[in-house]
Design an enzyme around this catalytic site. Structure first.
Site, PDB file in Angstrom:
ATOM      1  N   GLU A 115      34.309   0.288   7.203  1.00 52.33           N
ATOM      2  CA  GLU A 115      34.615   0.357   5.775  1.00 52.33           C
ATOM      3  C   GLU A 115      36.085   0.733   5.601  1.00 52.33           C
ATOM      4  O   GLU A 115      36.794   1.010   6.575  1.00 52.33           O
ATOM      5  CB  GLU A 115      33.689   1.365   5.070  1.00 52.33           C
ATOM      6  CG  GLU A 115      32.247   0.895   5.036  1.00 52.33           C
ATOM      7  CD  GLU A 115      31.321   1.826   4.280  1.00 52.33           C
ATOM      8  OE1 GLU A 115      31.816   2.777   3.653  1.00 52.33           O
ATOM      9  OE2 GLU A 115      30.105   1.599   4.319  1.00 52.33           O
ATOM     10  N   HIS A 231      35.612   4.839  -7.726  1.00 52.13           N
ATOM     11  CA  HIS A 231      35.235   3.712  -6.872  1.00 52.13           C
ATOM     12  C   HIS A 231      35.785   2.442  -7.503  1.00 52.13           C
ATOM     13  O   HIS A 231      35.619   2.210  -8.701  1.00 52.13           O
ATOM     14  CB  HIS A 231      33.715   3.622  -6.729  1.00 52.13           C
ATOM     15  CG  HIS A 231      33.293   2.823  -5.543  1.00 52.13           C
ATOM     16  ND1 HIS A 231      33.412   1.452  -5.506  1.00 52.13           N
ATOM     17  CD2 HIS A 231      32.784   3.188  -4.348  1.00 52.13           C
ATOM     18  CE1 HIS A 231      32.987   1.015  -4.333  1.00 52.13           C
ATOM     19  NE2 HIS A 231      32.602   2.047  -3.603  1.00 52.13           N
ATOM     20  N   ARG A 277      40.567   3.849  -1.294  1.00 52.58           N
ATOM     21  CA  ARG A 277      39.963   3.567  -2.599  1.00 52.58           C
ATOM     22  C   ARG A 277      40.900   3.802  -3.775  1.00 52.58           C
ATOM     23  O   ARG A 277      40.859   3.067  -4.770  1.00 52.58           O
ATOM     24  CB  ARG A 277      38.703   4.431  -2.764  1.00 52.58           C
ATOM     25  CG  ARG A 277      37.544   3.960  -1.920  1.00 52.58           C
ATOM     26  CD  ARG A 277      36.361   4.879  -2.054  1.00 52.58           C
ATOM     27  NE  ARG A 277      35.225   4.334  -1.300  1.00 52.58           N
ATOM     28  CZ  ARG A 277      34.056   4.947  -1.193  1.00 52.58           C
ATOM     29  NH1 ARG A 277      33.861   6.112  -1.779  1.00 52.58           N
ATOM     30  NH2 ARG A 277      33.076   4.400  -0.502  1.00 52.58           N
ATOM     31  N   HIS A 340      33.351   8.216  -9.302  1.00 55.55           N
ATOM     32  CA  HIS A 340      32.357   8.099  -8.235  1.00 55.55           C
ATOM     33  C   HIS A 340      32.092   9.402  -7.488  1.00 55.55           C
ATOM     34  O   HIS A 340      30.946   9.746  -7.236  1.00 55.55           O
ATOM     35  CB  HIS A 340      32.827   7.025  -7.245  1.00 55.55           C
ATOM     36  CG  HIS A 340      31.880   6.762  -6.125  1.00 55.55           C
ATOM     37  ND1 HIS A 340      30.567   6.365  -6.331  1.00 55.55           N
ATOM     38  CD2 HIS A 340      32.032   6.829  -4.772  1.00 55.55           C
ATOM     39  CE1 HIS A 340      29.963   6.197  -5.170  1.00 55.55           C
ATOM     40  NE2 HIS A 340      30.829   6.488  -4.198  1.00 55.55           N
ATOM     41  N   ARG A 375      38.547  11.204  -0.386  1.00 54.15           N
ATOM     42  CA  ARG A 375      37.491  11.147   0.631  1.00 54.15           C
ATOM     43  C   ARG A 375      37.501   9.825   1.394  1.00 54.15           C
ATOM     44  O   ARG A 375      37.575   8.760   0.800  1.00 54.15           O
ATOM     45  CB  ARG A 375      36.125  11.335  -0.041  1.00 54.15           C
ATOM     46  CG  ARG A 375      34.929  11.163   0.888  1.00 54.15           C
ATOM     47  CD  ARG A 375      33.633  11.380   0.135  1.00 54.15           C
ATOM     48  NE  ARG A 375      33.394  10.371  -0.872  1.00 54.15           N
ATOM     49  CZ  ARG A 375      32.703   9.253  -0.674  1.00 54.15           C
ATOM     50  NH1 ARG A 375      32.201   8.988   0.517  1.00 54.15           N
ATOM     51  NH2 ARG A 375      32.512   8.399  -1.655  1.00 54.15           N
TER      52      ARG A 375
END
Length: 529
Positions: A115, A231, A277, A340, A375
């Site tokens: 990811e 997100h 992100r 998110h 994160r």
């Protein structure tokens, strides 16, 4: 009020990954009561599609996972917390497997995917895109085998109960507005996130920041609230919930296109769609701003990928989008960013301890500094099992050291909610709440500046004055949304730089000399340390 005991050894507020893992750890030391705000199955854990990151594959090692975590945190990770996460992760994963978690496999070998911002394929999934749900199922099944653990759902915790400076229980509200006290040797907040503070969020309706607000009112330190991860890709269909479209789709090769059907991420970052992100979210915001449209979106394009692979790999996303007449194997998915994940929360050490004796926190509600300013994808479920377990062990030790057999008299919390405003009917209250959420989204969202943040704080103060003394769950949620919004805006205003998920147009650069530190709020005071 259901028949729950007036006292127990340990209270766990929240039934997600962190709360369940802590409860399992606590069971051998005493009676554990796990409280869920809604159904036991309703938590952010259940919505976690992405996966759980761990350095277990042949091509990976713990040092690489640590470095990726530190890089994503943009200079603000607590290195000790990040090291604990990646070093204890493999053991916690093996534990989950031993307890029946069915991670995806190819034959007998675990399947690892990649990811955004990961340098290796290290993300485990379960049932494709239902990883959180499967881990939660296994943990709950394990917990139910332990006689000392009991559960109570549809319980709304309003405040912490203090006695002589120690958290000695909680207060609950019943359906008629009555307040009941529940005593314990220690309380663990595992209440999840704050996404419902924003009008656009992937979080479930329960994520109104109750744990942060309870801790703040009791005098606990709150840290890093300015760092909210947005997100990049939430399904955007009018009058539909902002369903999360997992980053794993981009990991499989999905491309982002603007309304002119042009792929745009390569011009913003070398990693294109797999950039961190915050970079992807801001790129999408910019693309929506420069193309004139009444209701702008961008599109996630999977149409060049194998239809069978998409359906088997992402069954939950496929079926959900199909409900809105979007076949993701042939149609592009309209998406927008949405709130998110909260990197900040109740300030704790590496064992979940807060500055208030008797109060612990773990999971998304806690701020250990493990995520820094941003994160790393799929580290949140790992955080829950690692730090939930550590908090449980610390609470067991706390009970051993703090054996208190005396009767605990009640004392007032440090910050009580006192309002003389008239009551609002349900429709008026809901209108007020939606206005709060829209305000916070507009003024303390993805892109910020000082004037917007000052406006947000001023309007939130006015809005709080209009809220009545809470006598229902929804009224408590309204107060909690306002408090969390204020914590976010005040922290964001104080941090005069841009870092990770916190971006200010008036201070677009890092300022390491002043702000390579964590924000810490207690009451009205804020400091950086």
């Amino acid at each position: 009020m259901k028949s729950i005991p007036k006292e127990t050894d340990f209270i766990v507020v929240g039934a997600g990954v962190a709360g369940l893992r802590a409860a399992i750890e606590l069971a051998e030391a005493g009676r554990v009561l796990v409280l869920a705000k809604r159904e036991l199955s309703e938590s952010a854990t259940q919505y976690a599609q992405g996966g759980i990151a761990v350095a277990l594959s042949d091509e990976d090692d713990i040092g690489l996972h640590l470095q990726d975590t530190l890089d994503a945190g943009d200079g603000l990770c607590n290195p000790e917390a990040a090291r604990v996460l990646v070093e204890e992760g493999p053991e916690r994963i093996q534990e989950l497997i031993d307890w029946g978690t069915a991670f995806d496999r190819h034959g007998t070998k675990l399947t690892f995917t990649r990811e955004g911002a990961h340098s290796r394929s290290r993300v485990l999934h379960a049932h494709g895109d239902s990883t959180g749900r499967e881990i939660g199922r296994a943990l709950q099944a394990k917990a139910r085998t332990l006689a000392n653990i009991s559960f109570s759902d549809f319980e709304f915790s309003t405040d912490l109960w203090l006695h002589d400076g120690r958290v000695s229980g909680i207060e609950l509200i019943d359906e008629s507005g009555g307040i009941h006290r529940l005593r314990a040797s220690a309380v663990l907040l595992a209440t999840g996130g704050i996404g419902q503070v924003y009008s656009e969020t992937t979080n479930p309706p329960i994520a109104t920041g109750d744990g942060v607000s309870m801790a703040f009112r009791a005098g606990a330190e709150i840290s890093d609230m300015e760092f909210v991860q947005f997100h990049p890709t939430a399904l955007y269909v009018k009058n539909a919930p902002r369903f999360l479209i997992s980053e794993a789709l981009r990991g499989e090769g999905a491309k982002l296109r603007n309304m002119e059907m042009l792929r745009f991420m390569p011009k913003y970052h070398d990693m294109a769609e797999l950039a961190p992100r915050d970079v992807v979210a801001r790129a999408i915001v910019h693309e929506m701003e420069v193309i004139p449209a009444r209701d702008p979106v961008v599109y996630l394009d999977l149409t060049h990928l194998s239809a069978e692979r998409i359906k088997s790999r992402f069954p939950r996303i496929y079926e959900t989008c199909l409900q809105y007449n979007i076949d993701i194997s042939t149609d592009m998915i309209p998406v927008r960013p949405a709130a998110h994940y909260a990197m900040g929360g109740v300030h704790t050490d590496l064992d979940g301890k807060t500055n208030l004796p008797g109060l612990f926190a773990a999971g998304e509600v806690a701020a250990t500094g493990v995520h820094g300013a941003n994160r790393l994808a799929s580290n949140s479920l790992l955080e829950g099992v690692v730090f939930g377990g550590r908090a449980g062990r610390a609470m067991r030790e706390d009970l051993r050291l703090q054996k208190n057999t005396s009767t605990l008299a009640s004392t007032e919390n440090k910050q009580q909610l006192h309002h003389s405003s008239p009551d609002l009917n349900p429709q008026q209250l809901e209108t007020h709440i939606q206005a709060l959420r829209k305000l916070i989204w507009q003024d303390a969202g993805i892109v910020r500046d000082g004037k917007k943040l000052q406006h947000c704080i001023a309007e939130l103060k006015k809005a709080q004055d209009l809220l009545p003394q809470p006598k229902s769950r929804r009224e408590w949620e309204a107060h909690n949304i306002a408090i969390n919004g204020m914590l976010i805006a005040c922290s964001a205003l104080a941090r005069k730089e841009s870092r990770g998920a916190h971006y200010r147009t008036d201070f677009p650069q890092h300022n390491d000399a002043q702000f390579k530190k964590h924000s810490i709020m207690r009451g009205p005071d804020i400091r950086f340390a």
